[in-house]
Design a protein around this motif. Structure first.
Motif: not given
Length: 622
Positions: A437-439, A453-459, A462-467
Motif C-alpha cells: 500500500l505504501g508503494k 522532495g520529501g515525497r520521493y524520499i518517503h517512497l 518504502i522500497h528500501a524497507a521491502a528490500g
C-alpha cells in the motif's frame, strides 16, 4: 453619562435652539437618543441646518454605536449634501467593511460636481485597498493630481499605502521618490509594502535610512520578519527596539512571541512575558492566545495553563490554542477535558478547534473519541467538515493500524484529497510496514506533489524497507532529474537568549570541534549500551561505515551534544527540529536521557517528544 430624555412637556414648553440641539447631539451616546433628537429637529425645522445634519451623520457612521442604514436614510433626505457629508459617508462605509458603497458615493460626487477636498481621498483609497481595486486606485490618483492635491501629504500617503499593500510596490516606489515632503507615514508604508512582497532586504534598507522611527516602524519590520520566516532576525530587532527605549505595542509583542514559538526560544518568551507584566500591559485575547501558544510550542504546558487562567476574556481562539498544545504534547485525554470545559462555559468550537482536538486524538490513539468528534462536527455543531478534518481522521485511523478504513475514508471524501491527506496514509504505511500500500500511495503522492522532495524520499524508504533497492535508487534518481531538492534538516537550541542552529554535518558553529569531540565520547557510551545505528533509513549509495558517519552527524544529535556541553547537569535540553525526527535520532535521544540523566524535550515538524529515563512520551509512534 446620564441618558437624554426629551419629554412631551419639555417639547411644548421650550423649543430648543440650534445651539441647544447641537449640545444635545454632542452629549448623545445611543442611537435611541439620537432618533429622539432627530425627530425634534424635523418638528422644529432644524433638519435644514447642515451643521446639525452633519453631526447626525458623524454619529451614525461610528463603528462603535452608529447605524449606517439610518445614516444613509438621513443622507438621502438632504436636498444637496455638501462635501463634508459625502466625506463622512465615504468614511463610514470604508470603516464598516462596505467599500463598494464608498466608491459608489464617490461616483455620485463626481456626477453631481460636488467639490472634492483633501479629506475625500484617504478613506476612498482605504476602500480601494480593501477591494485590491488597482484600476480604481489609478483613476483616483489622477483625480488627486487634477484636483491639485498631488503634493498634499495626507492624500499622497493614502495613495502610497494602497499601492504598497496591494502588490503594486513599483508604483509605490515611483510615487515615494517624487514626494517632496515625506513623513514617517510615507516611510512606514514603503516598509510595509516591501515586507508584504517578501523583499526583506529592501525593507530593512528603508528601515535603516529612515530619519526618524516610531513604534509602528519597528512593529512593521518585526512582523515582516516573522511573516517571512526570519525568526532570529525578528528576535534580534525586538532586542534592538528595547535597547533604543521604544515601548512595544501589542502587535510587536505578539509577533515576537510568535517568533519565539517557531524557534522554541522559551527563555526569550519568558523575558517578553515578564516585560508585559513589568509594563503593566493588559493581556488581551490576542496576546493571551500567542502567550499560550508560545509556552505550549516551547514545551511548557503548565505555564500555558497559568496564562490561560489569567486571561479575563477567554475567546474560542484561546481555548483552541490550549487544546492544540495538549494535542502536540500527546496529552489527548486532557485535550478532551478542556474541549468539554469550553462547551460547558458556552464557547462554541470552530473549524480550527476541531482540527486541534482531532489531532490530539490522533497523537494519543483515541480512535473512538476521534470518530465521535468527527461525526459531531456536522450532526451537533452544524458545521461542514473541511479537508483538514478528513486529514486528521486519516492520520488517526492510519496511526492506529486501520489502514483499509483510512484508505476508504479518502476514497469517499466529498472533496479531492490533497498531498497532506495522502501523506498521512503513507506515514501510517511506514509505521505499520504495509509495503504494498505504501508503494501505491507513494506513487500517487509524487504525482500529486512533484516539487516536494520529501515525497520521493518517503517512497524510496518504502522500497528500501521491502528490500527493493533498485526502485529506491530510481525514486532518488527521479527526484534529481526533476531538479527537486530536499529541505535540509535543521535543529535549534536556545541558551541564554541566543538561538543556536545546526544542520546535518554542520561544522560552522564556533564550538564545532568541541561538539564533535563530545559526540565521539557520547557515541562510545552509546555502543556500550548496545546501540547500533539504524542505517536502513539511509537510502544512499554508501558503504555502511560512511552511512554511519552520515547518520551520526544529524542535526538533532549535534544540538543535543551542544546542550550537554553548555548546560549544567540535570538541566532539561530543549530542541526544535524542522522535519520529522528520524528513527535513529529518536533512539539516541532516549538512550542519552537515560545515560546522562537528562530530560530532553524535542519538538519536530508535528509533535513533541519528551525523552526521560530512556523512554519517549510518543510511545515510539510518530
Amino acid at each position: 453619562m446620564s441618558s437624554i430624555t426629551l419629554t412631551p412637556t419639555k417639547q411644548l414648553n421650550l423649543e430648543p435652539t440650534a445651539t441647544q440641539t447641537l449640545s444635545l447631539l454632542e452629549r448623545c451616546s445611543k442611537m435611541e437618543e439620537l432618533k429622539q433628537i432627530h425627530a425634534q429637529m424635523v418638528k422644529t425645522g432644524h433638519i435644514a441646518d447642515t451643521i446639525l445634519v452633519s453631526r447626525i451623520l458623524t454619529f451614525c457612521v461610528s463603528p462603535n454605536y452608529g447605524n449606517l442604514e439610518y445614516a444613509q436614510m438621513v443622507f438621502d433626505r438632504v436636498n444637496r449634501p455638501n462635501t463634508f457629508m459625502y466625506n463622512t459617508m465615504i468614511k463610514g462605509y470604508s470603516e464598516n467593511n462596505e467599500p463598494e458603497k464608498a466608491l459608489l458615493l464617490y461616483q455620485q460626487m463626481l456626477y453631481l460636481s460636488v467639490p472634492l477636498n483633501s479629506y475625500t481621498f484617504p478613506f476612498l483609497l482605504k476602500a480601494c485597498s480593501s477591494l485590491s481595486a488597482m484600476e480604481e486606485t489609478k483613476q483616483i490618483h489622477g483625480h488627486v493630481i487634477k484636483s491639485g492635491f498631488g503634493s498634499e501629504v495626507y492624500a499622497t500617503n493614502s495613495l502610497l499605502h494602497v499601492y504598497a499593500t496591494s502588490g503594486s510596490i513599483e508604483s509605490a516606489r515611483l510615487l515615494f521618490d517624487k514626494v517632496p515632503e515625506r513623513d514617517i507615514v510615507s516611510w512606514n508604508s514603503m516598509i510595509d509594502g516591501y515586507t508584504k512582497c517578501g523583499e526583506m532586504e529592501i525593507a530593512y534598507q528603508f528601515f535603516k535610512d529612515m530619519p526618524a522611527k516610531n513604534v509602528i516602524t519597528w512593529t512593521t519590520m518585526i512582523s515582516g520578519y516573522v511573516g517571512a520566516g526570519m525568526y532570529k532576525e525578528a528576535l534580534s530587532l525586538f532586542h534592538e527596539m528595547q535597547i533604543q527605549g521604544v515601548k512595544p505595542d501589542n502587535v510587536a509583542l505578539a509577533s515576537t512571541l510568535s517568533a519565539c514559538s517557531y524557534l522554541g526560544a522559551l527563555d526569550q518568551g519568558r523575558w517578553i512575558h515578564a516585560d508585559i507584566d513589568r509594563l503593566g500591559l493588559e493581556i488581551d485575547p490576542v496576546l493571551g492566545c500567542v502567550l499560550v501558544d508560545m509556552y505550549a510550542k516551547c514545551g511548557d504546558m503548565e505555564e500555558a495553563i497559568e496564562v490561560f487562567k489569567k486571561v479575563k476574556k477567554k475567546e474560542v481562539s484561546l481555548w483552541t490554542a490550549l487544546i492544540s498544545g495538549f494535542g502536540i504534547h500527546g496529552r489527548g485525554r486532557e485535550a478532551l477535558d478542556w474541549f468539554e470545559n469550553m462547551q460547558i462555559v458556552g464557547i462554541k468550537p470552530n473549524h480550527v478547534t476541531f482540527t486541534a482536538i482531532l489531532t490530539a486524538c490522533s497523537y494519543s490513539g483515541l480512535v473512538d473519541e476521534g470518530k465521535s468528534l468527527f461525526d459531531s462536527i456536522s450532526r451537533v455543531h452544524k458545521l461542514t467538515p473541511k479537508i483538514e478534518h478528513y486529514g486528521c481522521m486519516v492520520d488517526l485511523l492510519g496511526r492506529s493500524g486501520f489502514l483499509k478504513e483510512a484508505k476508504k475514508m479518502i476514497e469517499n471524501m466529498p472533496v479531492r484529497p490533497n498531498a497532506v491527506v495522502w501523506g498521512a496514509l503513507l506515514n501510517a504505511c511506514r509505521m505499520h510496514g504495509d509495503v504494498e500500500l505504501g508503494k501505491e500511495i507513494g506513487k500517487i503522492l509524487i504525482e500529486e506533489d512533484p516539487d516536494h522532495g520529501g515525497r520521493y524520499i518517503h517512497l524510496a524508504s518504502i522500497h528500501a524497507a521491502a528490500g527493493d533497492w533498485d526502485q529506491a535508487v530510481a525514486a532518488r534518481r527521479q527526484m534529481r532529474e526533476r531538479g527537486v531538492s530536499k529541505l535540509p534538516g535543521c535543529s535549534a537550541i536556545s541558551l541564554n537568549g541566543v538561538v543556536h542552529e545546526f544542520l546535518a554535518g554542520d561544522k560552522s558553529h564556533p564550538q564545532a570541534a568541541e561538539i564533535y569531540h563530545m559526540w565521539a565520547s557520547i557515541a562510545e557510551r552509546l555502543k556500550k549500551e548496545g546501540y547500533e545505528p539504524a542505517l536502513q533509513e539511509l537510502v544512499l549509495d554508501l558503504e555502511d561505515e560512511a552511512k554511519e558517519m552520515a547518520i551520526n552527524q544529524h542535526s538533532e544529535k549535534l544540538a543535543i551534544t551542544f546542550g550537554l556541553l553548555r548546560t549544567k547537569p540535570g538541566t532539561t535540553i530543549r530542541i526544535v527540529k524542522n522535519l520529522r525526527v528520524c528513527e535513529d535520532c529518536h533512539t539516541v535521544a532516549k538512550l542519552i536521557s537515560k545515560i546522562y540523566g537528562r530530560d530532553i524535550v524535542m519538538r519536530d515538524r508535528t509533535r513533541f517528544h519528551h525523552f526521560k529515563d530512556g523512554k519517549c512520551t510518543c510511545g515510539d509512534k510518530w
